[in-house]
Enzyme design. Structure first.
Site, PDB file in Angstrom:
ATOM      1  CG  ASP A 158      -5.406   1.619   7.914  1.00 28.65           C
ATOM      2  OD1 ASP A 158      -4.643   0.906   7.238  1.00 28.65           O
ATOM      3  OD2 ASP A 158      -5.849   2.717   7.527  1.00 28.65           O
ATOM      4  CB  CYS A 179      -0.971  -0.026   1.187  1.00 25.36           C
ATOM      5  SG  CYS A 179      -2.310   1.173   1.009  1.00 25.36           S
TER       6      CYS A 179
HETATM    7  P1  RI2 Z   1       0.130   6.147   6.917  1.00 30.58           P
HETATM    8  C1  RI2 Z   1      -3.691   3.312   4.492  1.00 30.58           C
HETATM    9  O1  RI2 Z   1      -5.079   3.187   4.395  1.00 30.58           O
HETATM   10  C2  RI2 Z   1      -2.951   2.000   4.347  1.00 30.58           C
HETATM   11  O2  RI2 Z   1      -3.617   0.885   4.882  1.00 30.58           O
HETATM   12  C3  RI2 Z   1      -1.672   2.334   5.086  1.00 30.58           C
HETATM   13  O3  RI2 Z   1      -0.927   1.199   5.468  1.00 30.58           O
HETATM   14  C4  RI2 Z   1      -2.230   3.095   6.274  1.00 30.58           C
HETATM   15  O4  RI2 Z   1      -3.283   3.880   5.739  1.00 30.58           O
HETATM   16  C5  RI2 Z   1      -1.251   3.941   7.023  1.00 30.58           C
HETATM   17  O5  RI2 Z   1      -0.747   4.995   6.249  1.00 30.58           O
HETATM   18  P2  RI2 Z   1      -5.940   3.769   3.143  1.00 30.58           P
HETATM   19  O6  RI2 Z   1      -6.356   5.180   3.525  1.00 30.58           O
HETATM   20  O7  RI2 Z   1      -0.696   6.798   7.981  1.00 30.58           O
HETATM   21  O8  RI2 Z   1      -5.123   3.718   1.896  1.00 30.58           O
HETATM   22  O9  RI2 Z   1       1.361   5.492   7.493  1.00 30.58           O
HETATM   23  O10 RI2 Z   1      -7.146   2.868   3.093  1.00 30.58           O
HETATM   24  O11 RI2 Z   1       0.460   7.100   5.787  1.00 30.58           O
END
Ligand code: RI2
Length: 309
Positions: A196, A127
């Site tokens: 998350d 991701c």
């Molecule tokens: P940071 C994201 O969720 C991903 O799951 C990623 O690992 C997590 O947030 C943390 O991201 P999404 O918004 O806070 O893409 O470390 O569903 O940037």
């Protein structure tokens, strides 16, 4: 712009994932509440308080899984409602302090996490996580020669955002489809992902596919690191609550799904990785084993307050 419209606009950007990433949505919500408080024209502190709760509700209603959102909102809206001006100033100060500490936390996680990266390592990431990328970029800046393998992260392809960032940093990177993880795992020295939610037991809720990667890493005896600010830990899990896993729309997975009569698409956005597959969680207050998550929640997040709501 009308204060409520501004909050609704931010909420819509979070819901549609124009603003995404657990840390980024928390910062956006804090900034939006600050703007809202600045613009609020009310006569009594009771009215101010109820308007702030209403705006917080609109922001909270966007993405059900990320605890960063509720923790950020709780931190920003913690004030003694004495009079309107004092309450307004408290929200502004809380929001500024949350945003500042959140940015510093990512830097600190980079420093702490990068000590676990060795020269010559191949790191797999999934991701797009700013906390995970901070570990990778800090290791690179310190002169360690590293290589990254990034997954596409279907269905939203956040991996493309990740490779764009790695390209800018000049880090050699390979992009793989999600299902190629096992094929490359024997070349990987360290998996680094974001979070998350981290539960009281130290389990990780992260982008769908993370649990499969952790299983693969476990089987191949590859180290698995989580990079997470302490506000990604969930106080409610201490009170026995389960984490709600967001199910997103079918069209994200299969555009044109409506032409199928008997087919249903499942699109859970997150999955749960058991704590036994996690070697270390790098937070801004230290590199901890997952079993210490309870202490982080108790000492950093004031979990007893959650009982009240
Ligand atoms: P940071 C994201 O969720 C991903 O799951 C990623 O690992 C997590 O947030 C943390 O991201 P999404 O918004 O806070 O893409 O470390 O569903 O940037």
């Amino acid at each position: 712009m009308n204060p409520t419209d501004q909050v609704k606009e931010t909420a819509q950007k979070i819901r549609s994932m124009e603003i995404r990433g657990a840390g980024r949505i928390a910062i956006a919500a804090a900034a939006s509440l600050k703007e809202f408080a600045l613009a609020l024209d009310v006569d009594s502190v009771e009215e101010f308080d109820s308007e702030i709760r209403r705006a917080a509700g609109i922001l909270l209603d966007t993405r059900p899984t990320a605890v960063s959102l509720s923790n950020a909102i709780r931190m920003v809206t913690r004030y003694e409602p004495s009079d309107v001006e004092a309450a307004r100033q408290a929200i502004i100060a809380n929001a500024d302090s949350f945003i500042d500490s959140s940015q510093k936390a990512v830097e600190r996680i980079g420093k702490i996490g990068s000590r676990r990266v060795s020269d010559g390592d191949t790191i797999l990431t999934h991701c797009n996580s700013l906390a995970a990328l901070s570990v990778i970029s800090t290791a690179h800046r310190s002169g360690k020669k590293i290589r990254v393998i990034a997954t596409e992260s279907r269905p939203r392809y956040q991996g493309i955002t990740t490779i764009g960032m790695l390209e800018e940093l000049g880090i050699p990177t390979e992009l793989i489809v999600d299902s190629a993880v096992r094929s490359v795992m024997n070349d990987v020295d360290l998996v680094v992902v974001g979070a998350d939610v981290i539960t009281a037991s130290g389990s990780l809720v992260n982008k769908i596919g993370t649990a499969q990667i952790a299983l693969c890493a476990h089987e191949a005896r590859t180290s698995f690191m989580v990079a997470a600010e302490t506000y990604k830990f969930s106080p409610r899990t201490i009170l026995g609550e389960m984490v709600t896993i967001e199910e997103r729309g079918a069209e994200e997975v299969l555009p044109g799904i409506s032409k199928y009569k008997c087919i249903r698409v499942r699109n859970p956005a997150f999955d749960v990785t058991p704590h036994s597959y996690i070697d270390v969680i790098c937070t801004e207050v230290g590199a901890i084993p997952p079993e210490m998550s309870y202490l982080i929640i108790k000492e950093r997040l004031g979990w007893e307050l959650e009982e009240e709501s």
